[in-house]
Design a protein around this motif. Structure first.
Motif, short mmCIF file in Angstrom:
data_model
loop_
_atom_site.label_atom_id
_atom_site.label_comp_id
_atom_site.label_asym_id
_atom_site.label_seq_id
_atom_site.Cartn_x
_atom_site.Cartn_y
_atom_site.Cartn_z
N LYS A 117 36.47 83.42 93.44
CA LYS A 117 35.40 83.62 92.66
C LYS A 117 34.37 82.63 92.61
CE LYS A 117 37.97 83.87 89.03
NZ LYS A 117 38.41 83.81 87.53
N VAL A 118 33.20 83.20 92.55
CA VAL A 118 32.03 82.40 92.24
C VAL A 118 31.18 82.88 90.94
CG1 VAL A 118 31.48 81.75 94.67
CG2 VAL A 118 30.38 83.60 93.56
N PRO A 146 31.46 77.50 92.36
CA PRO A 146 32.84 78.11 92.50
C PRO A 146 33.47 78.50 90.83
CG PRO A 146 32.69 76.36 93.77
CD PRO A 146 31.46 76.35 93.13
N GLY A 147 33.88 79.62 91.05
CA GLY A 147 34.42 79.98 89.53
C GLY A 147 35.64 79.15 89.02
#
Lengths: 112, 114
Positions: A99-100, A92-93
């Motif tokens: 987002k990743v 995971p970002g």
């Protein structure tokens, strides 16, 4: 800003052997994903493992997650020539949204 | 069957041209992403969109802009193409919700700027 780092960068094995790829990451995560990319194509999702899971299976794939070591491994058993591809882990970002962050990948070659 | 399509598999453009890369998804996903992929650098996020007309910069937005006028379509625009934008461009989508989960990718567009 890479979160995951795969190891090794490249791997060459004979058909029928097992292939193991590793991913290390830096910060705490809720889950980790693995993707496959055939040459010159888009990525395909393989498996998602959550932080409360230590191991997960899908067909010939086995994924482990060790949150204490901040690492994950992807094992492909009884490899086939069709498994030749690049494999990416994704975490995971930072921040919200969906987002990743992808690692740089392991390039696997399975020799028939 | 889930599908993300990109307008071109291969594209060759000249330096200074305006370039449009189109991405369409048929899954009613809220989120859409544009990445570029270069050898040794993995996938890097250029822009993403979490709703129609909404956009957020990713890690490398310079030289790019995006447009999302309809939920199913996300366009990447190179205002004035340069040779350092030669790359593989990948579009992806994912549904909204709490868990950052599976992204569905298009086949990619290999762009060469000469």
């Amino acid at each position: 800003s890479q979160q995951g780092e795969e190891d090794p960068q490249a791997l060459s094995i004979q058909e029928g052997e097992n292939a193991t790829m590793n991913c290390s990451y830096k910060t705490s995560i809720n889950n980790l994903q693995w993707y496959r990319q055939n040459s010159g194509r888009g990525l395909v999702h393989l498996i998602l493992i959550r932080s409360n899971e230590r191991e997960k299976h899908s067909g010939r794939l086995r994924v482990t997650l060790d949150t204490s070591k901040k690492s994950s491994s992807l094992l492909i058993t009884a490899s086939r020539a069709a498994d030749t591809a690049s494999y990416f882990c994704a975490t995971p970002g930072r921040g919200g949204y969906q987002k990743v962050t992808f690692g740089t990948g392991t390039k696997l070659q399975v020799i028939p | 069957d889930v599908k993300v399509t990109q307008s071109s598999r291969y594209l060759v453009k000249r330096t200074g041209e305006k370039v449009f890369l189109e991405c369409v998804q048929d899954m009613d996903h809220e989120n859409m992403f544009w990445y570029r992929q270069d050898p040794g650098l993995g996938l890097r996020l250029i822009y993403f969109s979490y709703d129609v007309k909404m956009k957020e910069k990713g890690d490398i937005p310079e030289g790019y802009s995006v447009s999302r006028e309809k939920k199913e379509r996300f366009s990447l625009i190179l205002e004035s193409a340069s040779t350092n934008q030669t790359s593989m461009y990948l579009c992806a989508s994912t549904r909204g919700g709490g868990e950052k989960g599976e992204q569905y990718f298009g086949p990619g567009t290999r762009l060469t700027v000469t």
